[in-house]
Motif scaffolding. Sequence first.
Motif, PDB file in Angstrom:
ATOM      1  N   TYR A 102       0.844  -1.191   0.000  1.00 12.25           N
ATOM      2  CA  TYR A 102       0.000   0.000   0.000  1.00 12.25           C
ATOM      3  C   TYR A 102       0.887   1.251   0.000  1.00 12.25           C
ATOM      4  CZ  TYR A 102      -3.732  -3.254   1.064  1.00 12.25           C
ATOM      5  OH  TYR A 102      -4.622  -4.305   1.005  1.00 12.25           O
ATOM      6  N   ASN A 103       0.503   2.227  -0.840  1.00  4.14           N
ATOM      7  CA  ASN A 103       1.316   3.449  -0.947  1.00  4.14           C
ATOM      8  C   ASN A 103       0.540   4.728  -0.660  1.00  4.14           C
ATOM      9  OD1 ASN A 103      -0.199   3.954  -3.286  1.00  4.14           O
ATOM     10  ND2 ASN A 103       1.360   3.101  -4.636  1.00  4.14           N
ATOM     11  N   THR A 104      -0.756   4.599  -0.337  1.00  2.96           N
ATOM     12  CA  THR A 104      -1.595   5.770  -0.075  1.00  2.96           C
ATOM     13  C   THR A 104      -2.435   5.543   1.174  1.00  2.96           C
ATOM     14  OG1 THR A 104      -1.752   6.197  -2.461  1.00  2.96           O
ATOM     15  CG2 THR A 104      -3.360   7.304  -1.044  1.00  2.96           C
ATOM     16  N   ILE A 105      -2.459   6.533   2.057  1.00  2.00           N
ATOM     17  CA  ILE A 105      -3.279   6.467   3.275  1.00  2.00           C
ATOM     18  C   ILE A 105      -4.251   7.637   3.267  1.00  2.00           C
ATOM     19  CG2 ILE A 105      -3.305   6.472   5.793  1.00  2.00           C
ATOM     20  CD1 ILE A 105      -1.802   4.097   4.819  1.00  2.00           C
ATOM     21  N   LEU A 106      -5.539   7.345   3.399  1.00  2.00           N
ATOM     22  CA  LEU A 106      -6.569   8.380   3.490  1.00  2.00           C
ATOM     23  C   LEU A 106      -7.196   8.331   4.886  1.00  2.00           C
ATOM     24  CD1 LEU A 106      -8.398   7.967   0.048  1.00  2.00           C
ATOM     25  CD2 LEU A 106      -6.559   9.556   0.637  1.00  2.00           C
ATOM     26  N   PHE A 107      -7.131   9.448   5.599  1.00  2.00           N
ATOM     27  CA  PHE A 107      -7.730   9.545   6.931  1.00  2.00           C
ATOM     28  C   PHE A 107      -9.046  10.313   6.859  1.00  2.00           C
ATOM     29  CE2 PHE A 107      -3.155   9.313   8.010  1.00  2.00           C
ATOM     30  CZ  PHE A 107      -3.165   8.323   8.979  1.00  2.00           C
ATOM     31  N   GLY A 113     -20.808   7.734  -0.657  1.00  2.00           N
ATOM     32  CA  GLY A 113     -20.680   7.872  -2.092  1.00  2.00           C
ATOM     33  C   GLY A 113     -19.209   7.835  -2.503  1.00  2.00           C
ATOM     34  N   THR A 114     -18.938   7.383  -3.705  1.00  2.00           N
ATOM     35  CA  THR A 114     -17.545   7.190  -4.123  1.00  2.00           C
ATOM     36  C   THR A 114     -17.094   8.167  -5.203  1.00  2.00           C
ATOM     37  OG1 THR A 114     -18.203   5.542  -5.782  1.00  2.00           O
ATOM     38  CG2 THR A 114     -17.646   4.731  -3.558  1.00  2.00           C
ATOM     39  N   LYS A 115     -17.993   9.001  -5.714  1.00  2.00           N
ATOM     40  CA  LYS A 115     -17.628   9.895  -6.815  1.00  2.00           C
ATOM     41  C   LYS A 115     -16.477  10.817  -6.426  1.00  2.00           C
ATOM     42  CE  LYS A 115     -19.494  13.423  -9.928  1.00  2.00           C
ATOM     43  NZ  LYS A 115     -20.689  14.215 -10.311  1.00  2.00           N
ATOM     44  N   GLU A 116     -16.590  11.459  -5.273  1.00  2.00           N
ATOM     45  CA  GLU A 116     -15.542  12.379  -4.842  1.00  2.00           C
ATOM     46  C   GLU A 116     -14.249  11.639  -4.492  1.00  2.00           C
ATOM     47  OE1 GLU A 116     -15.702  15.688  -4.974  1.00  2.00           O
ATOM     48  OE2 GLU A 116     -17.661  15.396  -5.892  1.00  2.00           O
ATOM     49  N   LEU A 117     -14.376  10.456  -3.922  1.00  2.00           N
ATOM     50  CA  LEU A 117     -13.184   9.671  -3.601  1.00  2.00           C
ATOM     51  C   LEU A 117     -12.420   9.277  -4.862  1.00  2.00           C
ATOM     52  CD1 LEU A 117     -14.256   7.257  -0.707  1.00  2.00           C
ATOM     53  CD2 LEU A 117     -12.466   8.989  -0.622  1.00  2.00           C
ATOM     54  N   ARG A 118     -13.145   8.966  -5.920  1.00  2.00           N
ATOM     55  CA  ARG A 118     -12.481   8.624  -7.184  1.00  2.00           C
ATOM     56  C   ARG A 118     -11.716   9.831  -7.727  1.00  2.00           C
ATOM     57  NH1 ARG A 118     -14.181   3.656  -8.726  1.00  2.00           N
ATOM     58  NH2 ARG A 118     -16.112   2.937  -7.758  1.00  2.00           N
ATOM     59  N   ARG A 119     -12.291  11.005  -7.547  1.00  3.76           N
ATOM     60  CA  ARG A 119     -11.588  12.226  -7.971  1.00  3.76           C
ATOM     61  C   ARG A 119     -10.312  12.417  -7.154  1.00  3.76           C
ATOM     62  NH1 ARG A 119     -11.363  17.155  -5.846  1.00  3.76           N
ATOM     63  NH2 ARG A 119     -13.061  16.734  -4.365  1.00  3.76           N
ATOM     64  N   VAL A 120     -10.396  12.151  -5.853  1.00  3.60           N
ATOM     65  CA  VAL A 120      -9.232  12.277  -4.979  1.00  3.60           C
ATOM     66  C   VAL A 120      -8.109  11.356  -5.439  1.00  3.60           C
ATOM     67  CG1 VAL A 120      -8.365  11.776  -2.656  1.00  3.60           C
ATOM     68  CG2 VAL A 120     -10.481  13.076  -2.950  1.00  3.60           C
ATOM     69  N   LEU A 121      -8.437  10.084  -5.685  1.00  3.18           N
ATOM     70  CA  LEU A 121      -7.411   9.129  -6.106  1.00  3.18           C
ATOM     71  C   LEU A 121      -6.816   9.516  -7.449  1.00  3.18           C
ATOM     72  CD1 LEU A 121      -8.763   5.618  -5.061  1.00  3.18           C
ATOM     73  CD2 LEU A 121      -7.263   7.170  -3.831  1.00  3.18           C
ATOM     74  N   SER A 122      -7.637  10.065  -8.324  1.00  6.34           N
ATOM     75  CA  SER A 122      -7.124  10.527  -9.618  1.00  6.34           C
ATOM     76  C   SER A 122      -6.117  11.654  -9.431  1.00  6.34           C
ATOM     77  CB  SER A 122      -8.290  10.992 -10.500  1.00  6.34           C
ATOM     78  OG  SER A 122      -7.813  11.507 -11.724  1.00  6.34           O
ATOM     79  N   GLU A 123      -6.440  12.608  -8.556  1.00 10.76           N
ATOM     80  CA  GLU A 123      -5.531  13.726  -8.304  1.00 10.76           C
ATOM     81  C   GLU A 123      -4.254  13.279  -7.608  1.00 10.76           C
ATOM     82  OE1 GLU A 123      -7.326  17.006  -6.314  1.00 10.76           O
ATOM     83  OE2 GLU A 123      -8.972  17.218  -7.763  1.00 10.76           O
ATOM     84  N   MET A 124      -4.365  12.270  -6.729  1.00  7.55           N
ATOM     85  CA  MET A 124      -3.191  11.775  -6.008  1.00  7.55           C
ATOM     86  C   MET A 124      -2.414  10.730  -6.811  1.00  7.55           C
ATOM     87  SD  MET A 124      -4.702  11.506  -2.093  1.00  7.55           S
ATOM     88  CE  MET A 124      -3.099  11.218  -1.343  1.00  7.55           C
ATOM     89  N   LYS A 125      -2.964  10.383  -7.988  1.00  7.75           N
ATOM     90  CA  LYS A 125      -2.358   9.363  -8.861  1.00  7.75           C
ATOM     91  C   LYS A 125      -2.166   8.051  -8.096  1.00  7.75           C
ATOM     92  CE  LYS A 125      -0.062  12.794 -11.784  1.00  7.75           C
ATOM     93  NZ  LYS A 125       1.223  13.310 -12.332  1.00  7.75           N
ATOM     94  N   SER A 126      -3.231   7.650  -7.427  1.00  6.30           N
ATOM     95  CA  SER A 126      -3.221   6.419  -6.628  1.00  6.30           C
ATOM     96  C   SER A 126      -4.298   5.467  -7.141  1.00  6.30           C
ATOM     97  CB  SER A 126      -3.480   6.733  -5.152  1.00  6.30           C
ATOM     98  OG  SER A 126      -2.473   7.567  -4.626  1.00  6.30           O
ATOM     99  N   LYS A 127      -4.095   4.171  -6.875  1.00  9.91           N
ATOM    100  CA  LYS A 127      -5.062   3.151  -7.247  1.00  9.91           C
ATOM    101  C   LYS A 127      -5.795   2.655  -5.998  1.00  9.91           C
ATOM    102  CE  LYS A 127      -2.374   1.489 -11.203  1.00  9.91           C
ATOM    103  NZ  LYS A 127      -1.695   0.320 -11.811  1.00  9.91           N
ATOM    104  N   PRO A 128      -7.088   2.329  -6.119  1.00  5.16           N
ATOM    105  CA  PRO A 128      -7.837   1.860  -4.937  1.00  5.16           C
ATOM    106  C   PRO A 128      -7.189   0.660  -4.261  1.00  5.16           C
ATOM    107  CG  PRO A 128      -9.334   2.296  -6.772  1.00  5.16           C
ATOM    108  CD  PRO A 128      -7.946   2.414  -7.324  1.00  5.16           C
ATOM    109  N   GLU A 129      -6.683  -0.287  -5.055  1.00  5.71           N
ATOM    110  CA  GLU A 129      -6.100  -1.498  -4.473  1.00  5.71           C
ATOM    111  C   GLU A 129      -4.776  -1.244  -3.759  1.00  5.71           C
ATOM    112  OE1 GLU A 129      -5.043  -1.531  -8.930  1.00  5.71           O
ATOM    113  OE2 GLU A 129      -6.742  -0.968  -7.662  1.00  5.71           O
TER     114      GLU A 129
END
Length: 350
Positions: free
Chosen positions: A32-37, A100-116
């Motif tokens: 894992y390379n991304t932590i969201l609090f 909801g996941t719409k905003e979270l998907r935007r966050v991961l896109s901006e952070m260049k991270s993958k959900p897995e």
Amino acid sequence: MRILDILDNAVPKEKAENVREIDYNRLQRLGYNTILFDYDNTIAVWREPFDMRNKEVIDRLIQSGMKVGVVTNGPQSRVRNLKEIFGNQLKVYHSMRKPGTKELRRVLSEMKSKPEKTVIIGDLFFTDIIAGNRMGMYSILVSPIVDISQKWYKRVMARISIGVYLLFFFTVGWIFRINRLATPHRFANNVMDIDFDSLKESGYRLILFDFDNTLEEWGASTVSREKKLLLSRIERLGMNIVLVSNGKKGRLGKIDDELATIKVLSRARKPLTFKAKKVLKDLEIPPYQTIVVGDQLFTDIIMGNLLGAYTIKTEPLSEREFFWTRLVRRVERMLLKKMKRHPNVEVMDR
């Protein structure tokens, strides 16, 4: 979403008392390379400034090279203080509308991270955990911050949050927890299909094999030449092997004598983990460098997942097996179709 999917997604992968008790080194070793609090009641008391006791955790994560962000349903004003503390090193996102996941998907896109490759940490199973699980993240539920100095209604709300989760977990939640524990990381037709070279390169050092209907047909009292050659090749890779079976000592004792360099553990009482944990302790190998291979979801795979190992389920080698196991297989078949569509499961094709 269907109600069963919602309930399934409400079960976290892991629980911790607070963000300071989480083993972040283990998460990094797992890839894992991304932590969201979450913010409120996760890294700060509800509607209060950041809890400075958690600053060291975030600083250490950033210094280690992890991408770290805060994702809250609260307004921008709630998290404005984080800019003063961490500058631009900490990504902060507000008004997220979880679960909801719409905003979270935007966050991961901006952070260049993958959900897995992302871990989400929060105190509310019906927002943070559901959102993370829906996206295929690794979800960790922490207890809401309770401080005796905070206002009485904030302490009450934190206690209610804990109570609601416990009510959920000890009624219908445990069913979905068992389903999650019975889900392997990977499926394979049989042990011969597994790429052990690749697993060795990934850092795994120990393989715990089931015996009956995994290495040999149920009730076998010897090991075929083909499987001996496989086990020998795995050992030459530098990996340790232990056979962990619920079978009786008399029959498995013969196999133990036959496999001079491989330990055979009988009456392991899977899915209980105490005997497997002793093996890991004796070999001084941590769970995250361990693989469990077996043909049964409710013994081998649950034991492996409880250990924190990487789990691979194989197809049973024959239909001949213990009467009770044949009954359990009916439940397995109902779960397997859904499991193979699970975002964290790989199916091995050769």
